[in-house]
Design a protein around this motif. Structure first.
Motif, PDB file in Angstrom:
ATOM      1  N   SER A 106      36.249  31.051   3.727  1.00 54.08           N
ATOM      2  CA  SER A 106      35.071  31.848   4.044  1.00 54.08           C
ATOM      3  C   SER A 106      34.680  32.639   2.805  1.00 54.08           C
ATOM      4  CB  SER A 106      35.357  32.810   5.200  1.00 54.08           C
ATOM      5  OG  SER A 106      35.581  32.092   6.390  1.00 54.08           O
ATOM      6  N   TYR A 107      33.395  32.970   2.712  1.00 54.10           N
ATOM      7  CA  TYR A 107      32.908  33.810   1.616  1.00 54.10           C
ATOM      8  C   TYR A 107      33.132  35.291   1.905  1.00 54.10           C
ATOM      9  CZ  TYR A 107      30.228  29.699   0.067  1.00 54.10           C
ATOM     10  OH  TYR A 107      29.838  28.447  -0.344  1.00 54.10           O
ATOM     11  N   GLU A 133      29.131  35.090   8.588  1.00 57.10           N
ATOM     12  CA  GLU A 133      30.309  34.396   9.117  1.00 57.10           C
ATOM     13  C   GLU A 133      30.869  35.119  10.345  1.00 57.10           C
ATOM     14  OE1 GLU A 133      31.759  32.675   4.799  1.00 57.10           O
ATOM     15  OE2 GLU A 133      32.516  34.591   5.513  1.00 57.10           O
ATOM     16  N   GLN A 142      33.277  28.716   6.509  1.00 59.43           N
ATOM     17  CA  GLN A 142      32.498  27.825   5.653  1.00 59.43           C
ATOM     18  C   GLN A 142      33.111  26.430   5.619  1.00 59.43           C
ATOM     19  OE1 GLN A 142      29.575  28.519   4.339  1.00 59.43           O
ATOM     20  NE2 GLN A 142      29.635  30.629   5.036  1.00 59.43           N
ATOM     21  N   GLN A 190      25.796  24.493   4.089  1.00 60.26           N
ATOM     22  CA  GLN A 190      25.674  25.457   3.000  1.00 60.26           C
ATOM     23  C   GLN A 190      24.193  25.757   2.777  1.00 60.26           C
ATOM     24  OE1 GLN A 190      28.610  26.847   1.214  1.00 60.26           O
ATOM     25  NE2 GLN A 190      29.073  26.121   3.286  1.00 60.26           N
ATOM     26  N   GLU A 200      26.157  35.951  -3.545  1.00 63.86           N
ATOM     27  CA  GLU A 200      27.562  36.343  -3.430  1.00 63.86           C
ATOM     28  C   GLU A 200      27.778  37.472  -2.420  1.00 63.86           C
ATOM     29  OE1 GLU A 200      25.976  35.810  -6.315  1.00 63.86           O
ATOM     30  OE2 GLU A 200      26.991  33.945  -6.858  1.00 63.86           O
ATOM     31  N   ASN A 249      26.709  26.921  -4.122  1.00 67.50           N
ATOM     32  CA  ASN A 249      27.638  27.281  -3.048  1.00 67.50           C
ATOM     33  C   ASN A 249      28.515  26.106  -2.641  1.00 67.50           C
ATOM     34  OD1 ASN A 249      26.859  29.933  -3.057  1.00 67.50           O
ATOM     35  ND2 ASN A 249      25.350  29.682  -1.446  1.00 67.50           N
ATOM     36  N   ARG A 302      31.267  26.127  -5.014  1.00 67.72           N
ATOM     37  CA  ARG A 302      32.234  27.198  -4.724  1.00 67.72           C
ATOM     38  C   ARG A 302      33.261  26.719  -3.690  1.00 67.72           C
ATOM     39  NH1 ARG A 302      29.060  32.360  -2.959  1.00 67.72           N
ATOM     40  NH2 ARG A 302      31.164  33.231  -2.855  1.00 67.72           N
ATOM     41  N   HIS A 326      37.380  26.047  -4.366  1.00 71.66           N
ATOM     42  CA  HIS A 326      38.452  26.638  -3.545  1.00 71.66           C
ATOM     43  C   HIS A 326      39.516  25.601  -3.211  1.00 71.66           C
ATOM     44  CE1 HIS A 326      40.505  28.951  -0.445  1.00 71.66           C
ATOM     45  NE2 HIS A 326      40.435  27.865   0.308  1.00 71.66           N
TER      46      HIS A 326
END
Length: 133
Positions: free
Chosen positions: A8-9, A14, A21, A34, A39, A59, A62, A66
């Motif tokens: 998750s961001y 969320e 995510q 997405q 950010e 995104n 990103r 991860h």
């Protein structure tokens, strides 16, 4: 035994909606749609298709980072595009630029609206980490 790993961001959407995510299940990573969040979880480019598509791809990267995955491990994607007739050429051009020579399975759907006011694009995808990076 399958393992799972949520990503998750940490943005308000969320917890407000109740989703992650992405989730890793064994060798597959399933990624929620997405979109062009920044950010901090803001949505800075309402109505600007090109800017939203660039930020959405950022995104996506990103999420891949991860999981230490790459674009070439994306096996399928679903794109949701508001006013597809107007944005089809830009969508295709950006997709080719994003993936280079890689060709995931892809579905593009024209929709009348998405979650946020001014949101024009959203991309969900699946990654197979067994593929070469």
């Amino acid at each position: 035994m399958a393992t799972s790993d949520l990503f998750s961001y940490g943005i308000p959407a969320e917890s407000d909606f109740g989703y992650a995510q992405a989730i890793r299940s064994g060798d597959l990573i399933h990624v929620s749609g997405q979109l062009a969040f920044d950010e901090a979880g803001g949505f800075p480019d309402p109505g600007d298709f090109a800017a939203q598509l660039r930020r959405t791809h950022t995104n996506m990267d990103r999420v891949l980072a991860h999981y230490e995955a790459t674009r070439s491990q994306i096996i399928t994607q679903t794109l949701y595009v508001v006013d597809l007739a107007r944005h089809a050429a830009a969508t295709a051009e950006a997709n080719l630029a994003y993936f280079g020579g890689h060709r995931p399975v892809s579905t593009v759907l024209g929709v009348t609206e998405l979650t946020l006011p001014g949101q024009l694009v959203e991309i969900a995808f699946v990654v197979d980490t067994r593929l070469p990076a």
